[in-house]
Design a protein around this motif. Structure first.
Motif, short mmCIF file in Angstrom:
data_model
loop_
_atom_site.label_atom_id
_atom_site.label_comp_id
_atom_site.label_asym_id
_atom_site.label_seq_id
_atom_site.Cartn_x
_atom_site.Cartn_y
_atom_site.Cartn_z
N THR A 199 1.58 7.49 -6.84
CA THR A 199 1.03 8.24 -7.19
C THR A 199 1.54 9.15 -6.78
OG1 THR A 199 -1.13 6.56 -5.80
CG2 THR A 199 -1.46 8.80 -6.06
N VAL A 200 1.86 9.42 -5.17
CA VAL A 200 2.46 10.64 -4.85
C VAL A 200 3.56 11.74 -5.11
CG1 VAL A 200 2.50 12.60 -2.51
CG2 VAL A 200 1.27 10.83 -3.34
N GLU A 201 4.75 10.76 -6.07
CA GLU A 201 6.03 10.58 -6.59
C GLU A 201 6.02 11.67 -7.82
OE1 GLU A 201 8.73 8.33 -5.44
OE2 GLU A 201 8.31 8.38 -3.22
N GLU A 257 1.93 2.28 -3.15
CA GLU A 257 0.86 2.42 -3.91
C GLU A 257 1.07 3.48 -4.09
OE1 GLU A 257 -2.77 0.26 -3.44
OE2 GLU A 257 -2.00 -1.03 -4.45
N VAL A 258 1.00 4.56 -2.77
CA VAL A 258 0.95 5.61 -2.27
C VAL A 258 1.88 6.32 -3.47
CG1 VAL A 258 1.27 7.35 -0.39
CG2 VAL A 258 -0.19 5.74 -0.43
N ARG A 259 3.16 5.61 -2.57
CA ARG A 259 4.09 6.15 -3.37
C ARG A 259 4.01 6.93 -4.92
NH1 ARG A 259 9.96 4.09 -0.86
NH2 ARG A 259 10.46 6.38 -2.58
N THR A 264 11.08 17.45 -1.48
CA THR A 264 10.10 17.88 -1.51
C THR A 264 9.81 19.14 -1.14
OG1 THR A 264 10.02 17.50 1.40
CG2 THR A 264 8.44 16.12 -0.52
N GLU A 299 0.62 -1.31 -0.06
CA GLU A 299 -0.17 -0.07 -0.22
C GLU A 299 1.09 1.25 0.07
OE1 GLU A 299 -2.56 -0.71 3.01
OE2 GLU A 299 -3.81 -1.86 2.43
N LEU A 300 1.63 1.53 0.48
CA LEU A 300 2.99 2.42 0.36
C LEU A 300 3.59 2.59 -0.61
CD1 LEU A 300 4.62 4.45 2.10
CD2 LEU A 300 6.18 2.58 2.82
#
Length: 93
Positions: free
Chosen positions: A24-26, A20-22, A71, A17-18
């Motif tokens: 999407t966001v990165e 998948e988030v990365r 970031t 899941e982490l």
């Protein structure tokens, strides 16, 4: 933020899941950093990338530093400060 999670136990579902988030966001963070970066941001990013490459084995700290730098480079704020709290950056150029 994630130190508590990794200290407790590495969980395959959590890591998936982490990831998948990365994914999407990165890309968006990298895009914003490329558009808003200053010469200072670029130099810091190059240093962080060199540290990641030099880190043998455990790259966690170097990876965290790289992503923090990335970031910060995309953090040109509406009030005119950059990710370092300074005035200027790409919007002032």
């Amino acid at each position: 933020m994630l130190r508590w999670r990794f200290a407790a136990r590495l969980d395959e579902v959590f890591l998936d899941e982490l990831g998948e988030v990365r994914l999407t966001v990165e890309p968006e963070v990298a895009r914003m950093a490329a558009l808003r970066r200053t010469d200072r941001d670029l130099a810091e990013l190059e240093d962080a990338l060199a540290a990641m490459r030099a880190a043998a084995g455990d790259q966690v700290e170097a990876d965290l530093a790289f992503h923090h730098t990335l970031t910060a480079g995309g953090a040109q704020r509406a009030d005119g400060t950059d990710g370092h709290g300074d005035r200027g950056g790409a919007a002032a150029a």
